[in-house]
Design a protein around this motif. Structure first.
Motif, PDB file in Angstrom:
ATOM      1  N   LEU A 162      13.775  25.890  39.477  1.00  0.00           N
ATOM      2  CA  LEU A 162      13.674  24.974  40.612  1.00  0.00           C
ATOM      3  C   LEU A 162      12.623  23.893  40.334  1.00  0.00           C
ATOM      4  CD1 LEU A 162      14.767  24.360  43.406  1.00  0.00           C
ATOM      5  CD2 LEU A 162      13.161  26.032  44.347  1.00  0.00           C
ATOM      6  N   ALA A 163      11.515  24.293  39.705  1.00  0.00           N
ATOM      7  CA  ALA A 163      10.478  23.320  39.355  1.00  0.00           C
ATOM      8  C   ALA A 163      11.027  22.293  38.361  1.00  0.00           C
ATOM      9  CB  ALA A 163       9.259  24.033  38.782  1.00  0.00           C
ATOM     10  N   ARG A 187      12.785  16.694  37.464  1.00  0.00           N
ATOM     11  CA  ARG A 187      13.821  15.741  37.061  1.00  0.00           C
ATOM     12  C   ARG A 187      14.135  14.783  38.207  1.00  0.00           C
ATOM     13  NH1 ARG A 187      19.440  16.593  37.048  1.00  0.00           N
ATOM     14  NH2 ARG A 187      19.151  18.835  37.311  1.00  0.00           N
ATOM     15  N   PHE A 188      14.300  15.320  39.413  1.00  0.00           N
ATOM     16  CA  PHE A 188      14.625  14.475  40.562  1.00  0.00           C
ATOM     17  C   PHE A 188      13.477  13.526  40.906  1.00  0.00           C
ATOM     18  CE2 PHE A 188      17.566  18.056  42.070  1.00  0.00           C
ATOM     19  CZ  PHE A 188      18.605  17.549  41.302  1.00  0.00           C
ATOM     20  N   GLU A 198      13.686   9.529  41.023  1.00  0.00           N
ATOM     21  CA  GLU A 198      13.521   8.872  42.324  1.00  0.00           C
ATOM     22  C   GLU A 198      12.262   8.016  42.408  1.00  0.00           C
ATOM     23  OE1 GLU A 198      15.108   7.705  45.625  1.00  0.00           O
ATOM     24  OE2 GLU A 198      16.103   9.345  44.564  1.00  0.00           O
ATOM     25  N   PHE A 199      11.168   8.468  41.785  1.00  0.00           N
ATOM     26  CA  PHE A 199       9.884   7.788  41.967  1.00  0.00           C
ATOM     27  C   PHE A 199       9.312   7.183  40.685  1.00  0.00           C
ATOM     28  CE2 PHE A 199      10.198  10.806  45.498  1.00  0.00           C
ATOM     29  CZ  PHE A 199       9.931   9.979  46.564  1.00  0.00           C
ATOM     30  N   ARG A 200       9.894   7.486  39.536  1.00  0.00           N
ATOM     31  CA  ARG A 200       9.464   6.897  38.258  1.00  0.00           C
ATOM     32  C   ARG A 200       7.961   7.001  38.019  1.00  0.00           C
ATOM     33  NH1 ARG A 200      13.811   6.836  35.255  1.00  0.00           N
ATOM     34  NH2 ARG A 200      15.615   6.268  36.499  1.00  0.00           N
ATOM     35  N   PRO A 201       7.378   8.169  38.184  1.00  0.00           N
ATOM     36  CA  PRO A 201       5.940   8.283  37.919  1.00  0.00           C
ATOM     37  C   PRO A 201       5.658   8.225  36.413  1.00  0.00           C
ATOM     38  CG  PRO A 201       6.867  10.452  38.300  1.00  0.00           C
ATOM     39  CD  PRO A 201       7.988   9.465  38.528  1.00  0.00           C
ATOM     40  N   LEU A 226      14.769  12.918  48.358  1.00  0.00           N
ATOM     41  CA  LEU A 226      14.913  14.098  47.499  1.00  0.00           C
ATOM     42  C   LEU A 226      16.040  15.009  47.983  1.00  0.00           C
ATOM     43  CD1 LEU A 226      11.152  14.824  46.836  1.00  0.00           C
ATOM     44  CD2 LEU A 226      12.859  14.083  45.160  1.00  0.00           C
ATOM     45  N   ARG A 227      16.253  15.056  49.288  1.00  0.00           N
ATOM     46  CA  ARG A 227      17.368  15.859  49.811  1.00  0.00           C
ATOM     47  C   ARG A 227      18.698  15.397  49.222  1.00  0.00           C
ATOM     48  NH1 ARG A 227      16.228  16.487  56.321  1.00  0.00           N
ATOM     49  NH2 ARG A 227      14.886  18.339  56.197  1.00  0.00           N
ATOM     50  N   LYS A 228      18.844  14.088  49.110  1.00  0.00           N
ATOM     51  CA  LYS A 228      20.089  13.555  48.536  1.00  0.00           C
ATOM     52  C   LYS A 228      20.249  13.998  47.093  1.00  0.00           C
ATOM     53  CE  LYS A 228      20.475   9.492  51.501  1.00  0.00           C
ATOM     54  NZ  LYS A 228      19.933   8.137  51.637  1.00  0.00           N
TER      55      LYS A 228
END
Ligand SMILES: [Zn+2]
Length: 161
Positions: A85-86, A91-92, A96-99, A154-156
């Protein structure tokens, strides 16, 4: 005015103004209305939740549904489920946020600064242009993504699995 910034809420939280529940993570698990609905996903006995008082945009926690307080309390199967899960969460968050990087870890025990004993893994995205922790303490730090917005994004991602 800085009252609308999430970091000032974090300071309130650190000072003890927590939701009036026995365990805030169990309250999230149970859908208790006193705990804000921050849940992103639930899988294999674990919950991914946005942190209500994020250190950075995309700051999430992963915690077991059952109330355990040490890593030693997890079974081998749970440890594997948590790891998977981690990995998906990292990955998500990257998509999503490109850190520029992450800090991933646990605060265990009173001496660690942990404010919630229910075992939880922090995943904190890090950004090259972010300001320092002293700015957080001074209340001058701006978290530019609303936790609820981060949750929805993140839900998406998890729903697409
Ligand atoms: Zn709990």
């Amino acid at each position: 005015m800085r009252d609308h910034l999430f970091n000032t809420e974090k300071l309130k939280y650190v000072k003890g103004e927590k939701p009036d529940v026995a365990c805030v993570l169990c309250a999230i698990r149970d859908g208790d209305r006193k705990a804000d609905n921050l849940e992103v996903a639930r899988r294999d006995g674990f919950i991914v939740s946005v942190n209500l008082y994020p250190f950075n945009p995309g700051h999430v926690m992963i915690f077991p549904e059952r109330h355990v307080e040490t890593l030693q309390d997890l079974s081998d199967g749970e440890a594997l489920a948590l790891h998977r899960l981690a990995a998906d969460t990292l990955r998500f968050l990257t998509e999503e946020f490109r850190p520029d990087g992450f800090n991933v870890g646990y605060n265990l025990g009173k001496g660690s600064g942990a404010s919630v004993p229910h075992l939880h893994l922090h995943i904190v995205p890090r950004y090259a242009n972010e300001v320092g922790f002293l700015d957080v303490l001074a209340g001058t730090r701006l978290t530019v993504v609303d936790p609820a917005e981060a949750r929805d994004r993140l839900r998406k991602r998890f729903a697409s699995l």
